[in-house]
Design an enzyme around this catalytic site. Structure first.
Site, mmCIF file in Angstrom:
data_model
loop_
_atom_site.group_PDB
_atom_site.id
_atom_site.type_symbol
_atom_site.label_atom_id
_atom_site.label_comp_id
_atom_site.label_asym_id
_atom_site.label_seq_id
_atom_site.Cartn_x
_atom_site.Cartn_y
_atom_site.Cartn_z
ATOM 1 N N LEU A 183 0.852 -1.189 0.000
ATOM 2 C CA LEU A 183 0.000 0.000 0.000
ATOM 3 C C LEU A 183 0.882 1.230 0.000
ATOM 4 O O LEU A 183 1.932 1.252 0.654
ATOM 5 C CB LEU A 183 -0.875 0.008 1.264
ATOM 6 N N HIS A 190 -4.890 -3.346 -12.439
ATOM 7 C CA HIS A 190 -5.539 -4.258 -11.483
ATOM 8 C C HIS A 190 -6.315 -5.323 -12.258
ATOM 9 O O HIS A 190 -7.034 -4.985 -13.211
ATOM 10 C CB HIS A 190 -6.479 -3.467 -10.561
ATOM 11 N N ASN A 220 -1.860 2.453 -12.014
ATOM 12 C CA ASN A 220 -1.858 1.068 -11.543
ATOM 13 C C ASN A 220 -2.637 0.203 -12.529
ATOM 14 O O ASN A 220 -3.522 0.678 -13.227
ATOM 15 C CB ASN A 220 -2.526 0.992 -10.158
#
Ligand code: GAR
Length: 205
Positions: free
Chosen positions: A91, A108, A106
């Site tokens: 994180l 995902h 990011n």
């Protein structure tokens, strides 16, 4: 804004796909540094093989904020303008996110907001979803949450296992992540609330 800083923790196949696109000229960018929190990450070895600056920054014994301060320093030291999370399994602190505002991306392996967190492909498979996929998005201070840049849908097929499904999702990850990076580098988008509006008007891969 062309200098990419890659953060990864493992295999590094998304990094590899980006590096291939940079080499071929399909992505007009430069990989300034590859950083891993794990010394044994195959992605770090790959970066070295490719002759790219590769750094292991160990996190052991450090608070998140202190570790992230080291990351910020390293990324700035390499002149990084856009931070690319490529299977980075830590994180990020709010301070890190604020250090690179709307300059962290990011990938995902689900259609967010479904299945955030770890093992998203397994989560979707176990849930019995019929369609899942992947999402390239800006990073904000909440987990797997920032504005979506590109998504690709992947059907769950009758004979699938979580592994075969993950492999098909990964192929699409490799495509949409470079597309998302290209959009952000081009600057040809605007953000309206949570919506990333691109000039080409294309929303799905
Ligand atoms: C990818 O499937 C990526 O989407 C996922 O980790 C894998 C890394 O593979 N990331 C997350 O789950 C982040 N929440 P790679 O190291 O081969 O790119």
């Amino acid at each position: 804004m062309r200098r990419l800083g890659i953060l990864l923790s493992g295999r590094g196949s998304n990094f590899e796909a980006i590096a291939r696109n940079v080499r071929s000229g399909a992505l007009d960018a430069e990989i300034a540094v590859v950083i891993s929190n794990r010394a044994e990450a195959p992605g770090l070895a790959l970066a070295r093989q490719l002759g790219l600056p590769a750094r292991h920054i160990p996190s052991k014994g450090l608070e998140r904020e202190a570790y992230d301060a080291l990351l910020i320093e390293a990324l700035r030291g390499h002149g990084v303008e856009l931070v690319i999370l490529a299977g980075y399994m830590r994180l990020l602190s709010p301070a890190f996110v604020r250090a690179f505002p709307m300059r962290i991306l990011n990938i995902h392996p689900s259609l967010l907001p479904a299945f955030p967190g770890l093992d998203a492909q397994h989560q979707a498979f176990e849930y019995g979803a019929k369609i899942t996929g992947c999402t390239a998005h800006f990073v904000d201070e909440q987990l797997d949450h920032g504005p979506v840049i590109r998504q690709a849908a992947v059907a769950v097929l009758p004979g699938d296992t979580a592994e075969t499904l993950s492999a098909r999702i990964l192929e699409r990850e490799h495509e949409i992540y470079s597309e998302a990076i290209r959009i952000v580098l081009s600057g040809r988008y605007r953000i309206e609330g949570r919506r990333v509006v691109t000039e080409d008007g294309i929303n799905v891969a």
